[in-house]
Scaffold this motif. Structure first.
Motif, PDB file in Angstrom:
ATOM      1  N   THR A 100       0.868  -1.177   0.000  1.00 55.39           N
ATOM      2  CA  THR A 100       0.000   0.000   0.000  1.00 55.39           C
ATOM      3  C   THR A 100       0.904   1.226   0.000  1.00 55.39           C
ATOM      4  OG1 THR A 100      -1.739  -1.116   1.267  1.00 55.39           O
ATOM      5  CG2 THR A 100      -1.775   1.291   1.232  1.00 55.39           C
ATOM      6  N   ARG A 122      -3.652   0.760  -3.534  1.00 53.19           N
ATOM      7  CA  ARG A 122      -3.351  -0.675  -3.624  1.00 53.19           C
ATOM      8  C   ARG A 122      -3.628  -1.175  -5.037  1.00 53.19           C
ATOM      9  NH1 ARG A 122      -2.013  -4.999  -2.044  1.00 53.19           N
ATOM     10  NH2 ARG A 122      -3.590  -6.114  -0.872  1.00 53.19           N
ATOM     11  N   SER A 183      -0.703  -6.008   3.864  1.00 58.35           N
ATOM     12  CA  SER A 183       0.268  -5.419   2.949  1.00 58.35           C
ATOM     13  C   SER A 183       1.317  -4.602   3.699  1.00 58.35           C
ATOM     14  CB  SER A 183      -0.441  -4.518   1.935  1.00 58.35           C
ATOM     15  OG  SER A 183      -1.078  -3.434   2.602  1.00 58.35           O
TER      16      SER A 183
END
Length: 205
Positions: A100, A122, A183
């Motif tokens: 991200t 993203r 992430s």
């Protein structure tokens, strides 16, 4: 009315089922879907009521959210964020992938998310998620699903996720078991590229 539990092939998503999800998003639906990291829920970025509903599910105000945007590719990103040349090169190298990127928000961020100085971007490396965004033709708002269980922070079993959220969302996609690690979040508002959260992606400049 409970949500629909929709099984979609994780590698070769069925077009008819993807279209069903897209239609729900366009109608203001909230959808739970797999990503290349953990399961997430989201809605159409341009549907203010859906964004407000998503915030209620998370127990926060829309203006106080930390939702990210899922894009199909880099072509959408400049619409919602300001990206330096170095950041663009880094994103081009790492995306699609489990990252991200936090970027300076542009003035085209939807009004329901007003006063956001930054936005998370993203592009998951997952066929289901990317195909949904591709068919919708603009980003979706996304937020990871966290478990209330202290043992496992992120639920991985779509059937258990369905049991928990079936009366709050419209569709729960079964794309197989999800991951346990979210992430990696990178601050790309300047070219220092500091890591905000260590996650699934291995990051090197």
């Amino acid at each position: 009315m409970p949500a629909e539990f929709l099984k979609i092939h994780p590698q070769t998503p069925e077009p008819r089922k993807i279209q069903q999800v897209v239609n729900s998003l366009r109608d203001g639906g909230i959808v739970i879907y797999p990503t290349d990291t953990v399961y997430a829920m989201g809605c159409d970025i341009h549907n203010a009521r859906a964004v407000e509903r998503l915030a209620r599910i998370k127990g926060i105000k829309p203006q106080k959210n930390d939702f990210s945007f899922i894009c199909f590719d880099l072509s959408h990103i400049a619409d919602y964020a300001r990206v330096s040349n170095n950041a663009f090169k880094l994103m081009k190298r790492l995306l699609p992938g489990p990252f991200t990127f936090v970027l300076e928000a542009s003035n085209r961020v939807p009004k329901v998310l007003a006063n956001r100085k930054t936005v998370g971007i993203r592009i998951p490396d997952h066929p289901i998620t990317r195909q949904i965004v591709y068919e919708l033709d603009h980003p979706i708002i996304t937020t990871s699903i966290k478990d209330e269980d202290d043992f496992m922070e992120y639920p991985t079993d779509p059937e258990i996720i369905f049991e928990r959220f079936q009366h709050q969302v419209d569709i729960v996609i079964d794309g197989g078991f999800g991951g346990l690690i979210p992430s990696t979040v990178i601050d790309a508002t300047n070219d220092d590229f500091d890591i905000i959260r260590e996650g699934a992606g291995e990051f090197t400049i």
